[in-house]
Design an enzyme around this catalytic site. Sequence first.
Site, PDB file in Angstrom:
ATOM      1  N   HIS A   1       0.661  -1.096  -0.150  1.00  7.55           N
ATOM      2  CA  HIS A   1      -0.067  -0.060   0.063  1.00  7.55           C
ATOM      3  C   HIS A   1       1.011   1.046   0.019  1.00  7.55           C
ATOM      4  O   HIS A   1       1.985   1.323   0.569  1.00  7.55           O
ATOM      5  CB  HIS A   1      -0.965   0.160   1.396  1.00  7.55           C
ATOM      6  CG  HIS A   1      -2.160   0.872   0.902  1.00  7.55           C
ATOM      7  ND1 HIS A   1      -1.931   2.475   1.216  1.00  7.55           N
ATOM      8  CD2 HIS A   1      -3.249   0.823   0.712  1.00  7.55           C
ATOM      9  CE1 HIS A   1      -3.174   2.822   0.902  1.00  7.55           C
ATOM     10  NE2 HIS A   1      -3.782   1.817   0.873  1.00  7.55           N
TER      11      HIS A   1
ATOM     12  N   ASP B   1      -8.087  -5.240  -0.092  1.00  9.40           N
ATOM     13  CA  ASP B   1      -8.302  -6.263  -1.288  1.00  9.40           C
ATOM     14  C   ASP B   1      -8.035  -7.527  -0.948  1.00  9.40           C
ATOM     15  O   ASP B   1      -8.515  -8.287  -1.891  1.00  9.40           O
ATOM     16  CB  ASP B   1      -7.851  -5.406  -2.534  1.00  9.40           C
ATOM     17  CG  ASP B   1      -8.463  -4.424  -2.970  1.00  9.40           C
ATOM     18  OD1 ASP B   1      -7.425  -3.268  -3.173  1.00  9.40           O
ATOM     19  OD2 ASP B   1      -9.692  -3.936  -2.918  1.00  9.40           O
TER      20      ASP B   1
HETATM   21  C1  SDX Z   1      -6.307  -0.080  -3.091  1.00  9.59           C
HETATM   22  O1  SDX Z   1      -4.532   4.563  -2.167  1.00  9.59           O
HETATM   23  C2  SDX Z   1      -5.384   3.975  -1.554  1.00  9.59           C
HETATM   24  O2  SDX Z   1      -5.771   4.446  -0.560  1.00  9.59           O
HETATM   25  C3  SDX Z   1      -5.983   2.635  -2.127  1.00  9.59           C
HETATM   26  C4  SDX Z   1      -6.890   1.975  -1.522  1.00  9.59           C
HETATM   27  C5  SDX Z   1      -8.332   2.842  -1.278  1.00  9.59           C
HETATM   28  O3  SDX Z   1      -8.856   2.548  -0.261  1.00  9.59           O
HETATM   29  O4  SDX Z   1      -8.569   3.487  -2.184  1.00  9.59           O
HETATM   30  O5  SDX Z   1      -6.565   1.360  -0.305  1.00  9.59           O
HETATM   31  C6  SDX Z   1      -7.433   0.562  -2.248  1.00  9.59           C
HETATM   32  O6  SDX Z   1      -5.980   0.481  -4.188  1.00  9.59           O
HETATM   33  C7  SDX Z   1      -5.359  -0.915  -2.174  1.00  9.59           C
HETATM   34  C8  SDX Z   1      -3.922  -1.392  -3.131  1.00  9.59           C
HETATM   35  C9  SDX Z   1      -4.741  -2.650  -3.988  1.00  9.59           C
HETATM   36  N1  SDX Z   1      -3.381  -3.106  -4.848  1.00  9.59           N
HETATM   37  C10 SDX Z   1      -2.933  -4.286  -5.020  1.00  9.59           C
HETATM   38  O7  SDX Z   1      -2.965  -4.907  -3.880  1.00  9.59           O
HETATM   39  C11 SDX Z   1      -1.739  -4.456  -6.058  1.00  9.59           C
HETATM   40  C12 SDX Z   1      -0.650  -4.850  -5.421  1.00  9.59           C
HETATM   41  N2  SDX Z   1      -0.077  -3.946  -4.863  1.00  9.59           N
HETATM   42  C13 SDX Z   1       0.963  -3.038  -5.517  1.00  9.59           C
HETATM   43  O8  SDX Z   1       0.745  -2.711  -6.843  1.00  9.59           O
HETATM   44  C14 SDX Z   1       1.414  -1.748  -4.625  1.00  9.59           C
HETATM   45  O9  SDX Z   1       1.693  -2.247  -3.468  1.00  9.59           O
HETATM   46  C15 SDX Z   1       0.554  -0.435  -4.566  1.00  9.59           C
HETATM   47  C16 SDX Z   1       0.230  -0.318  -6.068  1.00  9.59           C
HETATM   48  C17 SDX Z   1      -0.545  -0.593  -3.702  1.00  9.59           C
HETATM   49  C18 SDX Z   1       1.267   0.441  -4.082  1.00  9.59           C
HETATM   50  O10 SDX Z   1       2.428   1.028  -4.965  1.00  9.59           O
HETATM   51  P1  SDX Z   1       3.373   2.069  -4.483  1.00  9.59           P
HETATM   52  O11 SDX Z   1       3.115   2.643  -3.432  1.00  9.59           O
HETATM   53  O12 SDX Z   1       3.738   2.890  -5.768  1.00  9.59           O
HETATM   54  O13 SDX Z   1       4.625   0.961  -4.043  1.00  9.59           O
HETATM   55  P2  SDX Z   1       5.735   0.580  -5.352  1.00  9.59           P
HETATM   56  O14 SDX Z   1       5.051  -0.046  -6.083  1.00  9.59           O
HETATM   57  O15 SDX Z   1       6.811   1.592  -5.434  1.00  9.59           O
HETATM   58  O16 SDX Z   1       6.442  -0.582  -4.153  1.00  9.59           O
HETATM   59  C19 SDX Z   1       7.473  -0.233  -3.436  1.00  9.59           C
HETATM   60  C20 SDX Z   1       8.378  -1.555  -3.423  1.00  9.59           C
HETATM   61  C21 SDX Z   1       8.757  -1.730  -4.747  1.00  9.59           C
HETATM   62  O17 SDX Z   1      10.099  -2.822  -4.854  1.00  9.59           O
HETATM   63  P3  SDX Z   1      11.552  -1.532  -5.107  1.00  9.59           P
HETATM   64  O18 SDX Z   1      11.280  -0.964  -6.355  1.00  9.59           O
HETATM   65  O19 SDX Z   1      11.457  -0.838  -3.910  1.00  9.59           O
HETATM   66  O20 SDX Z   1      12.368  -2.760  -4.912  1.00  9.59           O
HETATM   67  O21 SDX Z   1       7.611  -2.852  -2.989  1.00  9.59           O
HETATM   68  C22 SDX Z   1       7.582  -3.770  -3.965  1.00  9.59           C
HETATM   69  C23 SDX Z   1       7.938  -2.754  -5.291  1.00  9.59           C
HETATM   70  O22 SDX Z   1       8.352  -3.809  -6.231  1.00  9.59           O
HETATM   71  N3  SDX Z   1       5.980  -4.253  -4.043  1.00  9.59           N
HETATM   72  C24 SDX Z   1       5.605  -5.311  -4.181  1.00  9.59           C
HETATM   73  C25 SDX Z   1       4.184  -5.301  -4.035  1.00  9.59           C
HETATM   74  N4  SDX Z   1       3.892  -4.161  -3.801  1.00  9.59           N
HETATM   75  C26 SDX Z   1       4.826  -3.309  -3.775  1.00  9.59           C
HETATM   76  N5  SDX Z   1       6.343  -6.481  -4.491  1.00  9.59           N
HETATM   77  C27 SDX Z   1       5.524  -7.541  -4.547  1.00  9.59           C
HETATM   78  N6  SDX Z   1       4.288  -7.817  -4.570  1.00  9.59           N
HETATM   79  C28 SDX Z   1       3.463  -6.403  -4.144  1.00  9.59           C
HETATM   80  N7  SDX Z   1       2.272  -6.467  -3.973  1.00  9.59           N
END
Ligand code: SDX
Length: 431
Positions: free
Chosen positions: A308, A366
């Site tokens: 998140h 989710d």
């Molecule tokens: C919702 O914003 C909100 O409030 C949204 C929400 C709401 O109520 O409106 O809470 C609802 O959208 C919840 C999120 C649902 N999405 C997912 O579950 C999809 C999987 N999660 C990711 O795609 C990600 O965690 C996000 C999109 C939720 C957050 O993305 P960020 O903040 O841009 O973080 P990032 O992608 O930069 O990740 C930081 C690091 C990265 O590694 P590095 O580049 O630092 O090495 O963490 C890793 C990412 O690769 N990472 C994951 C991961 N999520 C982040 N690695 C593996 N699996 C994951 N799920």
Amino acid sequence: MSDKKALLTNQATGKSVELPIRSGSVGPDAVDISALYKQTGMFTFDSGFVSTASCESSITYIDGNEGILRYRGYPIEQLAENSSFLEVAYLLLYGELPTAVQMATFDQNITRHTMINEALLRFFEGFHYDAHPMAMMVGVTGSLAAFYHDSLDIHDPRHREISAHRMIAKMPTIAAACYKHNMGEPIMYPRNDLGYCGNFMQMMFATPCEPYQVSPVAEKALNLLFILHADHEHNASTSTVRLAGSSGANPFACVAAGIASLWGPAHGGANEAVLDMLEEIGDVSNIDKYIAKAKDKKDPFRLMGFGHRVYKNMDPRATIIRQTAHEVLDELADSNNPLFELALRLEEIALQDEYFVEKKLYPNVDFYSGIIYRALGIPRTMFTVMFAIARTAGWVSHWMEMISDPAHRIGRPRQIYSGNALRDYVPVDRR
Ligand code: SDX
């Protein structure tokens, strides 16, 4: 505005500017950079707005490190325990919990707006039978502006209120109609003798052929899930609604834009993607393989329902849903639900893995919601639609808050330009 200041010094030029610091009632201060470009000729840069506040709001507060979520100051745990979705919608819209009379009036107003224009019902005949419900939701919600001209003056507080009530009321009707279209079944009309969630369940699963009995378990579970999904500060879809609304666009168009943004798998589309992922993993014995894939930078696979932007601790909503899933599955005699067991093991293993611990990746809202929706008989393609029904209360509350602020301006971010510098046109025979 507090009299706190920040000093920004450009070491290359030695020039400094003083910037005001704004404080909210709780949470981090913000450096007000609105005059920065005028003072320095420079922009700030913050891809994905990780450190950027786009506005001041009094609707929802989140502390990602502490796993705190409050609607108008009330902890989500207390609202989940004691409130109903419509009461939470009232709270988000008006800022206070309603009295019994206010709640009865609000409930009646919403009930009276649950029908949609008959011509709108015919829209569904134009969609392909297997159209994704979110595609239909975007189209039909945007089309509400073609019917409700009587409440489109966004500068009239009463028009704003009617539009907000209409969207909260009609979203379940439109959502259920999407499902009925996919099923090839007749669209069911709302019933004024049922509550908000029970009415939705009957519009989804009733048929004209026999009476439909709303399950109290389903009604209770939906109320809880809708409360938990009702608002979440400035997530991608709410920010979309605000940016669209900042141009003066009508509220139906703004919410349609929000639905489009919510559909993305990184946002609201994740609940559908979690079930796809759990089914793909299939068995506990495959968990390690998929955790390795999630950690592999060369592999686009991510653990859906994990991570998140704001929560670097457990999403409080995931905790509540996990607890509820046990109860709902037990009450629906679905307690040995293999996907739920798999989800529990996946969470347990992931949270012991140093990659997830170090990056503070926890289950989000989710991760478990789809398991409950599935147990209620709601198909996967409808999971994000469920999210949209609930989030409509947050979207219209943020839209109302922004539009009713006389100081609000059109949102228009700047950029760092990295394209070609000036060059002259080259005729085709000289390229
Ligand atoms: C919702 O914003 C909100 O409030 C949204 C929400 C709401 O109520 O409106 O809470 C609802 O959208 C919840 C999120 C649902 N999405 C997912 O579950 C999809 C999987 N999660 C990711 O795609 C990600 O965690 C996000 C999109 C939720 C957050 O993305 P960020 O903040 O841009 O973080 P990032 O992608 O930069 O990740 C930081 C690091 C990265 O590694 P590095 O580049 O630092 O090495 O963490 C890793 C990412 O690769 N990472 C994951 C991961 N999520 C982040 N690695 C593996 N699996 C994951 N799920």
